[in-house]
Scaffold this motif. Structure first.
Motif, PDB file in Angstrom:
ATOM      1  N   PHE A 337       0.881  -1.273   0.045  1.00 24.44           N
ATOM      2  CA  PHE A 337      -0.110   0.233   0.260  1.00 24.44           C
ATOM      3  C   PHE A 337       0.039   1.175  -0.030  1.00 24.44           C
ATOM      4  O   PHE A 337       0.671   2.123  -0.957  1.00 24.44           O
ATOM      5  N   LYS A 338       1.765   1.258   0.573  1.00 23.30           N
ATOM      6  CA  LYS A 338       2.619   2.366   0.456  1.00 23.30           C
ATOM      7  C   LYS A 338       3.499   2.473  -0.362  1.00 23.30           C
ATOM      8  O   LYS A 338       3.972   3.134  -1.029  1.00 23.30           O
ATOM      9  N   THR A 341       1.319   4.383  -3.378  1.00 24.06           N
ATOM     10  CA  THR A 341       0.872   6.063  -2.273  1.00 24.06           C
ATOM     11  C   THR A 341       2.212   6.201  -2.717  1.00 24.06           C
ATOM     12  O   THR A 341       2.028   8.160  -3.933  1.00 24.06           O
ATOM     13  N   ASP A 342       2.978   6.080  -2.794  1.00 21.54           N
ATOM     14  CA  ASP A 342       4.387   6.534  -3.052  1.00 21.54           C
ATOM     15  C   ASP A 342       5.047   6.989  -4.344  1.00 21.54           C
ATOM     16  O   ASP A 342       5.357   7.696  -4.774  1.00 21.54           O
ATOM     17  N   TYR A 345      -0.335   6.754  -6.546  1.00 26.55           N
ATOM     18  CA  TYR A 345      -1.385   5.358  -7.809  1.00 26.55           C
ATOM     19  C   TYR A 345      -2.787   6.805  -6.245  1.00 26.55           C
ATOM     20  O   TYR A 345      -2.101   6.001  -4.950  1.00 26.55           O
ATOM     21  N   ALA A 346      -3.922   6.736  -6.133  1.00 26.09           N
ATOM     22  CA  ALA A 346      -4.668   6.805  -5.642  1.00 26.09           C
ATOM     23  C   ALA A 346      -5.155   5.827  -5.092  1.00 26.09           C
ATOM     24  O   ALA A 346      -6.456   5.084  -5.864  1.00 26.09           O
ATOM     25  N   PRO A 347      -6.415   5.631  -4.257  1.00 26.24           N
ATOM     26  CA  PRO A 347      -6.560   3.883  -3.686  1.00 26.24           C
ATOM     27  C   PRO A 347      -7.694   4.690  -4.176  1.00 26.24           C
ATOM     28  O   PRO A 347      -8.865   5.050  -3.997  1.00 26.24           O
ATOM     29  N   THR A 351      -9.601  -0.899  -3.132  1.00 25.80           N
ATOM     30  CA  THR A 351      -8.679  -0.851  -2.246  1.00 25.80           C
ATOM     31  C   THR A 351      -8.802  -1.300  -0.232  1.00 25.80           C
ATOM     32  O   THR A 351      -8.129  -1.721  -0.468  1.00 25.80           O
ATOM     33  N   TYR A 352      -9.109   0.195  -0.456  1.00 20.78           N
ATOM     34  CA  TYR A 352     -10.400  -0.102   0.901  1.00 20.78           C
ATOM     35  C   TYR A 352     -10.397  -1.065   1.233  1.00 20.78           C
ATOM     36  O   TYR A 352     -10.468  -1.488   2.255  1.00 20.78           O
TER      37      TYR A 352
END
Length: 489
Positions: A337-338, A341-342, A345-347, A351-352
């Motif tokens: 997940f990190k 985002t790095d 990419y927007a979840p 994803t949630y």
């Protein structure tokens, strides 16, 4: 493409992109060339013909895509109100054309309103601009098939022939797909092969690559390796060439069935056909290895993807988070997940949901609820499947009372529970022997207008497979299919 995983089950090797063909040749330019027919002059004879006295309408310019979408959006909004469907269509009769009806079929099909599709079709037939067309019937047969209405699909096929239309390959492809959506899969495959053999004997209906792709995926899903290999052999001997959809579809079907060796065999066949892998190929491999918890191979494919010209997609990361979570590898899932985002990419809501389920598997219920509450507070996109994921976390961790409280809250706010929600809870409460909660659940279903039938109880008790929340994400991890909002009762 710098590398791609090998098909050897014993070791994972990397292959250079030099083994793959850098260019493609379109079949249309390679095999088909237009020819002009030189006909002999006709003899001079008097011909009596019937000429219509009605002035012929000049075809106007076709509406662009945005205009079609906007009008269909308005129509769908009106369908949901008190105004009857036909009166709504009559209101916009001057602007509605075939393009709008095609889009209407798709949108109505997504919302399970297949009967309204037939109403639109009957309305179409009464319009002056309507001309019986294979494309219309093909689209309708496809919609009926996806909704499990095989008999209606067959009726449309018969109606098409009665209207004077001659079936073509696309119509038979839609008919085969419709049968494959029926519950009796073994009978459906026999029917599909029957149509396939019939197509070979009709000049207008020769099987094309879409036909082979449909059948290959179906037999791979049925774990019928011999029949799939026979179709591959027949495909190689025909003038039709397999494409990327052929290999991705079969690999995905094998992968979801846990048939890793067969999947790797298709990957090897793909490379021998000089077919370059795309992001769907990588996602299929990542998801398939992750499901089998062969994480070394999964991680190696991911590294190969990062070195390639392709770019990861959200399904890439969602799949890895989900599969690490099932294996209770919390740190690895959080690292994915990190990294996502790095990389900018927007979840999305899937994803949630993957994170909620991951924390549920790892006994971090409070963290899962934090993510759910953050989604509620931030007004992010939420589906029924998001609610189902949080409810399943409570149920799998032996917290039925918390699940009941969340259900009450959801009924007052968003997302409103669907039939899949009630199936999930019915199964969980039954397993936990929570009779009071079961009685309360049935009363809530009655007040929400959800009437359980025999199929509901069979599905709720697991007769048809996994839980609703896992069914929601089953096809979303590779990007091959679109997730559903809720299951039908």
């Amino acid at each position: 493409m710098p590398s791609i995983v090998s098909s050897s089950p014993s070791s994972l090797q990397l292959y250079s992109s030099s083994t793959l063909s850098p260019t493609f040749t379109l079949p249309s330019s390679r095999f088909y060339k237009p020819t002009r027919l030189h006909l002999p002059p006709r003899p001079s004879t008097t011909v009596v013909s019937c000429v219509s006295t009605r002035p012929r309408r000049k075809p106007g310019p076709k509406p662009d895509k945005s205009e079609v979408e906007e009008l269909v959006r308005v129509l769908m909004k009106n369908f949901g109100g008190e105004r009857p469907l036909i009166s709504t269509l009559n209101k916009y009769v001057k602007v509605i054309r075939t393009e709008h009806c095609f889009r209407l079929f798709e949108e109505l099909g997504k919302t399970d309103k297949w009967l309204q599709c037939l109403e639109v079709f009957r309305w179409m037939q009464k319009q002056r601009w309507y001309i019986a067309d294979n494309g219309v019937y093909s689209k309708l047969i496809s919609v009926m098939g996806k909704k499990g209405q095989t008999r209606m699909a067959m009726w449309l096929f018969s109606e098409m022939r009665n209207s004077g239309c001659r079936p073509d390959t696309s119509v038979y492809n839609a008919l085969i797909t419709a049968h494959l959506h029926s519950r009796d899969k073994s009978k459906a495959l026999i029917k599909a092969l029957g149509y396939f053999d019939k197509m070979k004997g009709m000049e207008r209906c020769k099987p094309n690559i879409v036909t082979y792709n449909i059948l290959l995926r179906a037999f791979a899903q049925a774990q019928n390796v011999n029949q799939a290999n026979a179709l591959f052999k027949e495909l190689n001997e025909s003038i039709v060439s397999p494409d990327i959809f052929t290999f991705n579809g079969v690999m995905d079907a094998y992968g979801k069935n846990g048939m890793i060796k067969e999947m790797e065999s298709v990957l090897s066949r793909m490379k021998s056909n000089q077919c370059k892998p795309d992001i769907i190929t990588f996602n299929v491999l990542i998801d398939s290895y992750g499901r089998r918890q062969e994480f070394d191979k999964m991680e190696q494919v991911f590294k190969s993807l990062l070195r390639s010209k392709e770019k990861p997609t959200l399904p890439t990361f969602n799949s890895m988070i989900t599969n690490y979570g099932k294996a209770r590898l919390k740190e690895k899932a959080e690292n994915v997940f990190k990294k996502m985002t790095d990389m900018g990419y927007a979840p999305n809501f899937i994803t949630y949901e993957s994170l909620i389920m991951m924390y549920g598997f790892c006994d971090c219920i409070s963290r899962a609820r934090e993510i759910f509450d953050e989604m509620m507070a931030s007004k992010k996109e939420m589906k029924v499947s998001t609610l189902n994921a949080m409810l399943e976390v409570y149920c799998m961790n032996g917290l039925p009372m918390e699940a009941d409280l969340l259900l009450e809250r959801a009924r007052k706010n968003r997302p409103f529970p669907g039939s899949s929600t009630y199936k999930l809870l019915y199964k969980a409460y039954t397993k936990a022997d929570q009779k009071e909660l079961l009685e309360k659940l049935l009363k809530l279903m009655d007040s929400d207008g959800i009437l359980p039938n025999k199929r509901f109880f069979l599905e709720a008790l697991g007769a048809f497979g996994s839980s609703p929340a896992s069914q929601e994400s089953a096809g979303s991890t590779t990007g091959l299919t679109r997730p559903r909002n809720s299951a039908k009762t």
